[in-house]
Design an enzyme around this catalytic site. Structure first.
Site, PDB file in Angstrom:
ATOM      1  CD  GLU A 168     -18.505  -1.637  17.505  1.00  0.00           C
ATOM      2  OE1 GLU A 168     -18.088  -2.452  18.355  1.00  0.00           O
ATOM      3  OE2 GLU A 168     -18.324  -1.791  16.290  1.00  0.00           O
ATOM      4  CD  GLU A 189       3.529   6.526  18.720  1.00  0.00           C
ATOM      5  OE1 GLU A 189       4.497   5.852  19.103  1.00  0.00           O
ATOM      6  OE2 GLU A 189       2.670   6.092  17.924  1.00  0.00           O
TER       7      GLU A 189
END
Length: 304
Positions: A82, A113
């Protein structure tokens, strides 16, 4: 151990969660979410220090690099993505990395992960270096991908920030700076996309926005460095020029056209009555800060 993590504990307020009516559920969620802002506020000094470091590194050509797994990784990618449309920043200036790569944005990638090497590979792929700031995001504070990523970043001279939501997080011990909003147990035990995810989003909002403000991406609270890449942003650019100068919207539109859609340039051209080229020159002298550029022009034109 998960048993030692606050975010994995049972929340007494939600032990009868499956028996609540929708209205009761909403009230409970809202009451728990209301605690998040206070948890983030308690980390204000650490967040402010992080903004200072990030702005300094970005000003010197470094980058802000978020990395994490699962929800944490997705929120980092979201915040990074953004920045270009909001602040007209280079797409490579703020980068988001998620364990498992782009497919993990939509679907969990098994084992990503827990990898002890993947974060280093991912950071190497983006060329992490000593001017960069590496922000490892792990609600638990113990995700192997993030811990090893922080270690890799430190070995390569980057400034490291750890963002977690549990006290005594391993991540805090490894990073140069730790941000740890303690949001408490979730209403669904261990579902850290809830309060912990909200706290993470709030912190990332502050880090990127605060750094961009320091770099001159706003004029007051106006988003003067946005890219008018769609109809909404084009309308917003016109409105910002109008608000900053007081000119009618129709004239603001014409001014933007003359200035190739550059909001800052359009404002200076109007305020200082100079050419777009001179406006850009003064913006460069002011390192992109619109207010400083106008001050420079004002001082130059002041009577002696």
């Amino acid at each position: 151990m998960l048993d030692n993590l606050t975010t994995e504990a049972r929340n007494p307020a939600s032990e009868q969660l499956d028996g609540l009516t929708p209205a009761e559920f909403v009230r409970l969620c809202n009451a728990e979410d209301a605690k998040v802002a206070d948890a983030v506020a308690r980390e204000a000094d650490a967040i402010a220090s992080a903004i200072e470091v990030i702005a300094d590194r970005l000003q010197r050509g470094g980058r802000l690099i978020y990395f994490g797994a699962g929800t944490s990784g997705r929120l980092g990618v979201l915040d990074a993505s953004e920045c270009p449309p909001t602040f007209n920043s280079d797409p490579n200036q703020v980068i988001g990395i998620i364990a498992g790569g782009p497919p993990a944005l939509l679907k969990a990638v098994e084992g990503a992960e827990d990898s002890l090497t993947l974060a280093g590979d991912d950071l190497e792929a983006v060329g992490l270096g000593p001017l960069d700031v590496a922000v490892g995001i792990a609600t638990s504070g113990r995700t192997p991908y993030v811990l090893h990523g922080i270690q890799y970043a430190k070995r390569h001279g980057a400034y490291t920030i750890g963002l977690a939501c549990n006290e005594g997080a391993e991540l805090a011990d490894l990073a140069d700076l730790s941000i740890t909003p303690l949001v408490g147990p979730e209403i669904v035990s261990g579902s850290t996309r809830l309060k912990a995810g909200t706290a993470t989003k709030l912190v990332l909002n502050m880090l990127s926005t605060g750094a961009m403000v320091q770099l001159g991406k706003t004029y007051g609270n106006l988003m003067v460095d946005l890219q008018p890449t769609n109809s909404k942003l084009t309308a917003r650019a016109k409105r910002i020029v109008s608000l900053a100068t007081g000119m009618p919207a129709s004239e603001a539109e014409q001014q933007l056209a003359v200035c190739e859609g550059e909001v800052k340039t359009a404002i200076i051209v109007w305020q200082a009555d100079v050419s777009p080229e001179k406006a850009r020159d003064y913006l460069a002298k002011a390192n992109g800060h619109l207010g400083r550029a106008l001050s420079l022009l004002g001082a130059e034109n002041a009577p002696t």
